[in-house]
Write a protein that holds these residues in place. Structure first.
Motif, PDB file in Angstrom:
ATOM      1  N   ILE B 132       0.851  -1.196   0.000  1.00  0.00           N
ATOM      2  CA  ILE B 132       0.000   0.000   0.000  1.00  0.00           C
ATOM      3  C   ILE B 132       0.884   1.243   0.000  1.00  0.00           C
ATOM      4  O   ILE B 132       1.685   1.447   0.919  1.00  0.00           O
ATOM      5  N   CYS B 133       0.733   2.058  -1.027  1.00  0.00           N
ATOM      6  CA  CYS B 133       1.533   3.288  -1.145  1.00  0.00           C
ATOM      7  C   CYS B 133       1.045   4.342  -0.148  1.00  0.00           C
ATOM      8  O   CYS B 133      -0.041   4.235   0.424  1.00  0.00           O
ATOM      9  N   GLU B 134       1.819   5.367   0.008  1.00  0.00           N
ATOM     10  CA  GLU B 134       1.411   6.507   0.839  1.00  0.00           C
ATOM     11  C   GLU B 134       0.166   7.173   0.269  1.00  0.00           C
ATOM     12  O   GLU B 134      -0.058   7.152  -0.933  1.00  0.00           O
ATOM     13  N   PHE B 135      -0.599   7.792   1.164  1.00  0.00           N
ATOM     14  CA  PHE B 135      -1.754   8.618   0.778  1.00  0.00           C
ATOM     15  C   PHE B 135      -2.913   7.785   0.226  1.00  0.00           C
ATOM     16  O   PHE B 135      -3.646   8.231  -0.658  1.00  0.00           O
ATOM     17  N   SER B 136      -3.055   6.556   0.748  1.00  0.00           N
ATOM     18  CA  SER B 136      -4.185   5.714   0.366  1.00  0.00           C
ATOM     19  C   SER B 136      -5.276   5.816   1.426  1.00  0.00           C
ATOM     20  O   SER B 136      -4.989   6.033   2.608  1.00  0.00           O
ATOM     21  N   THR B 137      -6.526   5.647   0.974  1.00  0.00           N
ATOM     22  CA  THR B 137      -7.661   5.696   1.879  1.00  0.00           C
ATOM     23  C   THR B 137      -8.517   4.459   1.624  1.00  0.00           C
ATOM     24  O   THR B 137      -9.043   4.291   0.519  1.00  0.00           O
ATOM     25  N   VAL B 138      -8.634   3.631   2.624  1.00  0.00           N
ATOM     26  CA  VAL B 138      -9.330   2.355   2.470  1.00  0.00           C
ATOM     27  C   VAL B 138     -10.473   2.319   3.478  1.00  0.00           C
ATOM     28  O   VAL B 138     -10.272   2.628   4.660  1.00  0.00           O
ATOM     29  N   GLY B 139     -11.668   1.942   3.010  1.00  0.00           N
ATOM     30  CA  GLY B 139     -12.831   1.867   3.881  1.00  0.00           C
ATOM     31  C   GLY B 139     -12.784   0.679   4.833  1.00  0.00           C
ATOM     32  O   GLY B 139     -11.719   0.151   5.153  1.00  0.00           O
ATOM     33  N   SER B 140     -13.977   0.264   5.271  1.00  0.00           N
ATOM     34  CA  SER B 140     -14.084  -0.869   6.192  1.00  0.00           C
ATOM     35  C   SER B 140     -14.533  -2.124   5.448  1.00  0.00           C
ATOM     36  O   SER B 140     -15.151  -2.040   4.396  1.00  0.00           O
ATOM     37  N   TYR B 141     -14.185  -3.283   6.020  1.00  0.00           N
ATOM     38  CA  TYR B 141     -14.578  -4.574   5.430  1.00  0.00           C
ATOM     39  C   TYR B 141     -14.041  -4.710   4.010  1.00  0.00           C
ATOM     40  O   TYR B 141     -14.702  -5.236   3.115  1.00  0.00           O
ATOM     41  N   VAL B 142     -12.849  -4.244   3.804  1.00  0.00           N
ATOM     42  CA  VAL B 142     -12.204  -4.336   2.490  1.00  0.00           C
ATOM     43  C   VAL B 142     -11.207  -5.488   2.528  1.00  0.00           C
ATOM     44  O   VAL B 142     -10.398  -5.576   3.463  1.00  0.00           O
ATOM     45  N   PHE B 143     -11.271  -6.371   1.538  1.00  0.00           N
ATOM     46  CA  PHE B 143     -10.308  -7.472   1.406  1.00  0.00           C
ATOM     47  C   PHE B 143      -9.374  -7.164   0.237  1.00  0.00           C
ATOM     48  O   PHE B 143      -9.838  -6.888  -0.875  1.00  0.00           O
ATOM     49  N   ILE B 144      -8.087  -7.254   0.488  1.00  0.00           N
ATOM     50  CA  ILE B 144      -7.111  -7.071  -0.596  1.00  0.00           C
ATOM     51  C   ILE B 144      -6.233  -8.323  -0.621  1.00  0.00           C
ATOM     52  O   ILE B 144      -5.572  -8.644   0.369  1.00  0.00           O
ATOM     53  N   PHE B 145      -6.233  -9.017  -1.764  1.00  0.00           N
ATOM     54  CA  PHE B 145      -5.595 -10.324  -1.843  1.00  0.00           C
ATOM     55  C   PHE B 145      -4.135 -10.235  -2.298  1.00  0.00           C
ATOM     56  O   PHE B 145      -3.676  -9.164  -2.712  1.00  0.00           O
ATOM     57  N   PRO B 146      -3.379 -11.355  -2.192  1.00  0.00           N
ATOM     58  CA  PRO B 146      -1.922 -11.305  -2.319  1.00  0.00           C
ATOM     59  C   PRO B 146      -1.363 -10.601  -3.549  1.00  0.00           C
ATOM     60  O   PRO B 146      -1.866 -10.722  -4.651  1.00  0.00           O
ATOM     61  N   TYR B 147      -0.271  -9.884  -3.315  1.00  0.00           N
ATOM     62  CA  TYR B 147       0.572  -9.265  -4.349  1.00  0.00           C
ATOM     63  C   TYR B 147      -0.140  -8.143  -5.087  1.00  0.00           C
ATOM     64  O   TYR B 147       0.308  -7.724  -6.149  1.00  0.00           O
ATOM     65  N   THR B 148      -1.233  -7.665  -4.523  1.00  0.00           N
ATOM     66  CA  THR B 148      -1.879  -6.485  -5.099  1.00  0.00           C
ATOM     67  C   THR B 148      -1.209  -5.241  -4.555  1.00  0.00           C
ATOM     68  O   THR B 148      -0.834  -5.194  -3.386  1.00  0.00           O
ATOM     69  N   ILE B 149      -1.033  -4.235  -5.410  1.00  0.00           N
ATOM     70  CA  ILE B 149      -0.333  -3.045  -4.975  1.00  0.00           C
ATOM     71  C   ILE B 149      -1.078  -1.771  -5.368  1.00  0.00           C
ATOM     72  O   ILE B 149      -1.766  -1.714  -6.375  1.00  0.00           O
ATOM     73  N   PHE B 150      -0.928  -0.787  -4.529  1.00  0.00           N
ATOM     74  CA  PHE B 150      -1.481   0.547  -4.763  1.00  0.00           C
ATOM     75  C   PHE B 150      -0.324   1.474  -5.152  1.00  0.00           C
ATOM     76  O   PHE B 150       0.775   1.351  -4.615  1.00  0.00           O
ATOM     77  N   THR B 151      -0.589   2.408  -6.050  1.00  0.00           N
ATOM     78  CA  THR B 151       0.455   3.345  -6.487  1.00  0.00           C
ATOM     79  C   THR B 151      -0.065   4.774  -6.397  1.00  0.00           C
ATOM     80  O   THR B 151      -1.271   5.001  -6.433  1.00  0.00           O
ATOM     81  N   ASN B 152       0.856   5.724  -6.299  1.00  0.00           N
ATOM     82  CA  ASN B 152       0.412   7.111  -6.080  1.00  0.00           C
ATOM     83  C   ASN B 152       1.068   8.158  -6.980  1.00  0.00           C
ATOM     84  O   ASN B 152       0.820   9.352  -6.819  1.00  0.00           O
ATOM     85  N   ASP B 153       1.866   7.735  -7.941  1.00  0.00           N
ATOM     86  CA  ASP B 153       2.565   8.715  -8.776  1.00  0.00           C
ATOM     87  C   ASP B 153       2.315   8.368 -10.239  1.00  0.00           C
ATOM     88  O   ASP B 153       2.855   7.392 -10.765  1.00  0.00           O
TER      89      ASP B 153
END
Lengths: 255, 255, 255
Positions: B132-153
């Protein structure tokens, strides 16, 4: 600086074979058996207990077995209740959860993450950062390349989980995903960055997202000689039981 | 072999609740609060200081808070200046940078890498190797499965960074990428190996690279019963606050 | 709590510069040189020996060199026989195998996995979980973003391995794969989740699986100002040698 027995901790019923060496800062929990001549390097945890250890009185750690002539590199975490045949070779920082069963002469490279309750044959090679979900079944002589992952829940999150099944001699290359319940046959080759969503028949080269069979592996040329590269066993023998005699001669000895 | 206080180091102003247990080889830096009944396992680092610690006189470590009834498994690195609600549960070798804020009852699995300065609601589940990159906003009851990535640039490297925003009850499956500034609505499902480059409306199943909406999630059948699998909360309750009473009854209690 | 020399172990012929600080639980093997003012944080392993250490009498550890003014964060594993120029900066849990050669001012972020026998220029930035295969050649000012991997065997498993070659100022974004023997030119940009299977000419923006050239990078607009974002050096200077004076003035100084 080898094996100073510095900050090492051993639980009860830890059965070490002859000439076993244990690295500094390593913890071995209860009920672990380690075969002759095996090296457990520094900073490892062998027989890591499951949750119940922390919360239940009278918890008994399930048995962990690491075969003879193995080399577990530093910072491994191996849970109680897993077994490994002889000649295990690991990279650094592997994580193996409970109920994993590995045959002989397997490689588990750096940062591989095995979720447990899965079986592997002999001479499997799992390279860096491979992730294997629960309920997977992997044959022998299977190579899985970096960042490839197996999944077991086709409607996440659900209570219906079924892992992939992989046949002998199959090669799954980098950054691929094998979806829940999929069977990849024997002697297959899966291309980079594929998502394998349907069963793949024996001797197939499949690639893409979703992966489609592109051709028979026997039609893929070698870079080193005339003719086909696959089945690879006729062209590659490093670390394999047919090293020095060739796959054909070795195969005949097996009968 | 539990909790021998072997090679443990505690800084100043470390406030431990009742029945807190700290594993061997664990370091807790200054200004850390740990709630009642929490377990910090072996080889952890809690309140890891930022760079200034090493280079500035008079450095004060920001406050780190881990809620009650949490279980932080071995080899975690949690930076100073992060907070976690009660019931945190982690895998091994997690890394959480400064300024991460997690609600209650979150799961952070093995090798998850949180870059900090991000917020998460309650009951989030981040599986192995999620990044998870900086400056991410994730709600409740959220599932994120293996090797998934968030980016910010979106123009790397640049000085303009904006993380993704994820709505409640959304499921992001394996090996996906969420691109900078993208908003994924609530009750969405993102398929394996997707690249989410545009906003995704509520209740969408989206897949592909770039991800496109394939259908409404309510049209996806269950494997376990007649009818739809999604919204998943009606079909899955393990570890959720509606466990035992069902999502519908629980929802009514919330009003 | 800084640098208490607790559970630190140093081999023979460890040459520490002025003001070098070594963290708790860190092991430095034989024949390691560390430059002035460098910090090696807690729980690191520097000069990790190769296999022969465990099996051969009279093993001599190859030389490891870490330049001055470096900061190696906790839980690094750096093998013997690698060299790093001054100003190295690492995240946590990096793994660098033998025969890696890094120029000055490189960043190697958390969980990066360098398989060794590869060269890197100056000011390279490898972000979280990047995996670099053996026999790779990377220029200077190259950014490689999370979960991108390099591969070197186009007919796995084979005996014919050739790594990628990457030109100066090139940016490879997240979750991409660079296939064996591929050359990516200088000043390129590779989009997310790409598989780079063919050579990419200088100044190309390429994306997809397989990656195709979509346009010239100089046609990609900036988010921060009028005009093009690339080449990025005119728009980004944080941590670069042209910080404060700009790329143009700096470039002229180099002649």
């Amino acid at each position: 600086m080898k094996f100073n027995n510095r900050n090492v901790q051993l639980g009860t019923n830890v059965r070490l074979g002859k000439n076993v060496r244990i690295g500094d800062n390593t913890t071995i929990y209860d009920n672990v058996e380690i075969g002759d001549n095996t090296i457990i390097a520094n900073d490892c945890v062998i027989g890591e207990p499951t949750n119940a250890y922390y919360f239940q009185e009278g918890y008994q750690n399930p048995e962990t077995v690491i075969g003879a002539n193995s080399f577990v590199r530093s910072h491994a975490i191996i849970y109680a209740g897993s077994t490994f045949g002889e000649g295990l070779n690991t990279g650094h920082r592997i994580t193996v959860r409970e109920g994993a069963r590995f045959g002989a002469h397997c490689l588990i490279s750096t940062m591989v993450d095995i979720q447990g309750n899965s079986t592997f044959g002999d001479y499997c090679r799992l390279y860096s950062n491979v992730h294997i979900c629960e309920f997977s079944t992997v044959g022998s002589y299977v190579f899985i390349f970096p960042y490839t992952i197996f999944t077991n829940d086709s409607r996440p999150p659900s209570n219906y989980c079924k892992g992939p099944t992989i046949g002998d001699y199959t090669i799954i290359t980098v950054h691929s995903v094998v979806l829940p319940g999929v069977t990849i046959g024997s002697n297959c080759l899966i291309g980079a960055n594929s998502v394998v969503s349907r069963d793949i028949p024996d001797y197939s080269f499949a690639v893409g997202s979703p992966a489609k069979v592109a051709r028979d592996i026997r039609e893929i040329g070698s870079r080193e000689k005339e003719g086909s590269q696959y089945p690879w066993m006729y062209n590659f023998e490093r670390g394999m039981p047919w090293q020095g005699i060739g796959f054909e001669a070795w195969s005949q000895q097996q009968h």
